[in-house]
Design an enzyme around this catalytic site. Structure first.
Site, short mmCIF file in Angstrom:
data_model
loop_
_atom_site.label_atom_id
_atom_site.label_comp_id
_atom_site.label_asym_id
_atom_site.label_seq_id
_atom_site.Cartn_x
_atom_site.Cartn_y
_atom_site.Cartn_z
N ASN A 1 0.83 -1.20 0.00
CA ASN A 1 0.00 0.00 0.00
C ASN A 1 0.87 1.27 0.00
O ASN A 1 0.74 2.16 -0.86
CB ASN A 1 -0.88 -0.09 1.26
N PHE B 1 9.83 -9.06 6.65
CA PHE B 1 10.39 -9.65 5.43
C PHE B 1 11.76 -9.08 5.05
O PHE B 1 12.38 -9.53 4.09
CB PHE B 1 9.44 -9.45 4.24
N LYS C 1 8.57 0.53 8.94
CA LYS C 1 8.28 0.84 10.33
C LYS C 1 8.30 -0.45 11.14
O LYS C 1 7.35 -1.24 11.12
CB LYS C 1 6.92 1.55 10.44
N ALA D 1 -1.10 5.89 3.54
CA ALA D 1 -0.78 5.81 2.11
C ALA D 1 -1.92 6.31 1.21
O ALA D 1 -1.67 7.07 0.26
CB ALA D 1 -0.43 4.37 1.76
N LYS E 1 5.26 3.77 17.24
CA LYS E 1 3.90 4.36 17.20
C LYS E 1 2.87 3.30 16.80
O LYS E 1 1.68 3.44 17.11
CB LYS E 1 3.84 5.60 16.31
N ASN F 1 -3.55 -0.51 12.08
CA ASN F 1 -3.37 -1.09 13.42
C ASN F 1 -4.52 -0.71 14.33
O ASN F 1 -5.06 -1.53 15.07
CB ASN F 1 -2.03 -0.59 14.01
P1 NAD Z 1 1.30 -3.68 2.84
O1 NAD Z 1 1.09 -4.05 4.25
O2 NAD Z 1 0.23 -2.89 2.17
O3 NAD Z 1 1.46 -4.96 1.92
C1 NAD Z 1 2.13 -6.11 2.29
C2 NAD Z 1 3.24 -6.32 1.29
O4 NAD Z 1 4.04 -7.43 1.70
C3 NAD Z 1 2.77 -6.64 -0.13
O5 NAD Z 1 3.51 -5.89 -1.05
C4 NAD Z 1 3.06 -8.13 -0.27
O6 NAD Z 1 3.32 -8.50 -1.59
C5 NAD Z 1 4.31 -8.22 0.56
N1 NAD Z 1 4.65 -9.57 0.99
C6 NAD Z 1 3.82 -10.56 1.41
N2 NAD Z 1 4.54 -11.65 1.72
C7 NAD Z 1 5.84 -11.33 1.51
C8 NAD Z 1 7.06 -12.03 1.66
N3 NAD Z 1 7.10 -13.28 2.12
N4 NAD Z 1 8.22 -11.39 1.35
C9 NAD Z 1 8.21 -10.11 0.91
N5 NAD Z 1 7.09 -9.40 0.74
C10 NAD Z 1 5.91 -10.01 1.04
O7 NAD Z 1 2.71 -2.93 2.68
P2 NAD Z 1 3.05 -1.37 2.93
O8 NAD Z 1 1.85 -0.63 3.42
O9 NAD Z 1 3.72 -0.86 1.71
O10 NAD Z 1 4.05 -1.45 4.17
C11 NAD Z 1 5.45 -1.50 4.05
C12 NAD Z 1 6.06 -0.74 5.22
O11 NAD Z 1 5.65 0.63 5.11
C13 NAD Z 1 5.58 -1.21 6.60
O12 NAD Z 1 6.67 -1.23 7.51
C14 NAD Z 1 4.56 -0.16 7.02
O13 NAD Z 1 4.49 0.01 8.42
C15 NAD Z 1 5.15 1.08 6.36
N6 NAD Z 1 4.16 2.16 6.13
C16 NAD Z 1 2.91 1.91 5.68
C17 NAD Z 1 2.02 2.96 5.48
C18 NAD Z 1 0.62 2.75 4.97
O14 NAD Z 1 -0.22 3.65 5.12
N7 NAD Z 1 0.33 1.62 4.34
C19 NAD Z 1 2.45 4.27 5.70
C20 NAD Z 1 3.75 4.50 6.13
C21 NAD Z 1 4.60 3.42 6.35
P1 13P Z 2 -0.94 1.61 9.79
O1 13P Z 2 0.05 0.57 9.38
O2 13P Z 2 -1.49 1.43 11.16
O3 13P Z 2 -2.03 1.79 8.76
O4 13P Z 2 -0.17 3.01 9.83
C1 13P Z 2 0.21 3.61 8.65
C2 13P Z 2 1.22 4.64 8.94
O5 13P Z 2 2.34 4.30 9.25
C3 13P Z 2 0.79 6.04 8.90
O6 13P Z 2 1.85 6.93 9.06
#
Ligand code: NAD
Ligand code: 13P
Length: 343
Positions: free
Chosen positions: A13, A98, A121, A154, A205, A270
């Site tokens: 995402n 991962f 994160k 995101a 957080k 979360n």
């Molecule tokens: P996500 O949670 O939306 O998606 C999960 C991802 O993991 C997918 O791309 C999936 O293909 C992948 N995946 C599943 N199994 C896997 C494996 N075995 N090996 C490698 N990849 C695998 O991902 P995201 O939201 O892009 O989150 C990535 C990081 O960014 C996290 O640490 C999250 O906390 C952080 N983050 C997320 C947001 C948000 O709003 N989504 C915002 C800021 C930071």
């Molecule tokens: P969540 O993984 O709880 O959606 O948080 C996204 C995030 O890191 C916002 O800054």
């Protein structure tokens, strides 16, 4: 001057939303960056089609960021090594559980002058305690790693709603280069000389957001949630300053600090899943599958990892909120104890 070539490792995402931004910025700043960006996709089937093929055909990550087009200069690549070939900038954005596997695969294949930034994160659990992800990447690949973290849900950024973020750098020139790569009119980047502070705010957080979701599930109201946010922020600072050196107080007032705690306690995944945990009494793992369509929770795992460290050091009582959140999530403690056990 040789132009930088960006590769993105991750495509969830946030990975997809931030890649849209970078893909436009590398074109806008074509004097600094090569036009094409490879984005590593953990391959899976979606409606019997490979996700990489769907992304490259539709220019959209139909599973993790549906409804938002990716610019044509983004290519989804299922092979990790192919993704990073020729890259001079690596952007790490996989869920934290991962990252080790990714680093193991990349070990020995990355030139030491490659620059990297982690948007992840979470922590890595090692024998010595919780290791920042930037350190894991740095040690495996022998490269310098910056961090980016902030109040960055995101989908809101994909909608181009105004947000801020924070980059932690060790080298100011790199910090400024990353700022050019990520900043837009609606996505404002602050930079600070505190790589670990920025990334660990993002990791911790997520635990506080689980607490906020529990409070929401119990319908305890806004004052209680504000208390959890305040206590949570203090425990974040105490944890970071107890276990890591050089963390700046100033970092907690950047987007990666207080702002991310607030947005995650109101709008994040979360929070949402923790609220459902209280309402449905189903385990987190089941709710993650049912509610997130493949997206991953980071806060429950981090709560467990933090607890393992505080318990090992006999410091659970120093972190009553973190400890209580862990016990509610994993030990069957009644959710109501979220407030009873922290006063
Ligand atoms: P996500 O949670 O939306 O998606 C999960 C991802 O993991 C997918 O791309 C999936 O293909 C992948 N995946 C599943 N199994 C896997 C494996 N075995 N090996 C490698 N990849 C695998 O991902 P995201 O939201 O892009 O989150 C990535 C990081 O960014 C996290 O640490 C999250 O906390 C952080 N983050 C997320 C947001 C948000 O709003 N989504 C915002 C800021 C930071
Ligand atoms: P969540 O993984 O709880 O959606 O948080 C996204 C995030 O890191 C916002 O800054």
């Amino acid at each position: 001057m040789k132009k930088e070539r960006v590769a993105v490792i991750g495509s969830g995402n946030w990975g997809s939303a931030i890649t849209r931004i970078m893909a436009n910025n590398v074109i806008e700043h074509g004097n600094l960056f090569e036009r094409d960006i490879n984005m590593w996709v953990f391959e899976e089937l979606v409606n019997n089609r490979k996700l990489t093929e769907l992304i490259n055909e539709k220019h959209e990550n139909v599973k993790y960021l549906p409804g938002y087009k990716l610019p044509n200069n983004v290519r989804a690549v299922p092979d990790l090594i192919e993704t990073v070939q020729e890259a001079t900038i690596l952007v790490f954005v996989v869920p934290h559980q991962f990252v080790l596997k990714v680093c193991e695969k990349l070990k020995g294949k990355i030139s030491s002058d490659v620059k990297a930034i982690s948007l992840i994160k979470g922590f890595h659990v090692s024998e010595s305690g919780l290791k920042p992800i930037t350190h894991v990447i740095s040690e495996y690949l022998n490269i310098n790693v910056a961090s980016l973290s902030g109040a960055n849900i995101a989908n809101e950024i994909a909608d181009e709603k105004f947000s801020e973020t924070t980059i932690g750098y060790t080298n100011v020139k790199e910090g400024e280069l990353f700022k050019i790569l990520f900043q837009t009119k609606y996505f404002r980047v602050g930079i600070i000389d505190d790589v670990v502070g920025v990334e660990l705010c993002g990791a911790l957080k997520n635990v506080v957001a689980i607490g906020a979701g529990i409070v929401d599930g119990l319908k305890m109201g806004d004052n209680t949630k504000a208390a959890v946010i305040r206590i949570g922020l203090l425990e974040m600072r105490k944890f970071m300053q107890t276990f890591y050196s050089g963390i700046k107080d100033e970092t907690f007032f950047q987007s990666c600090g207080i702002a991310d705690v607030i947005t995650s306690c109101y709008g994040g995944r979360n929070r949402k899943v923790a609220e459902a945990f209280v309402l449905t009494k189903k385990p987190f793992e089941q709710l993650e599958k049912e509610m997130l369509n493949g997206q991953k929770l980071q806060g429950t795992l981090t709560a467990k990892e933090v607890y393992q460290v505080t318990k090992r050091k006999d410091l659970e009582k120093e972190f009553p909120l973190f400890t209580t959140i862990y016990r509610i999530a994993y030990d069957g403690l009644a959710p109501e104890r979220i407030v009873k056990d922290i006063v």
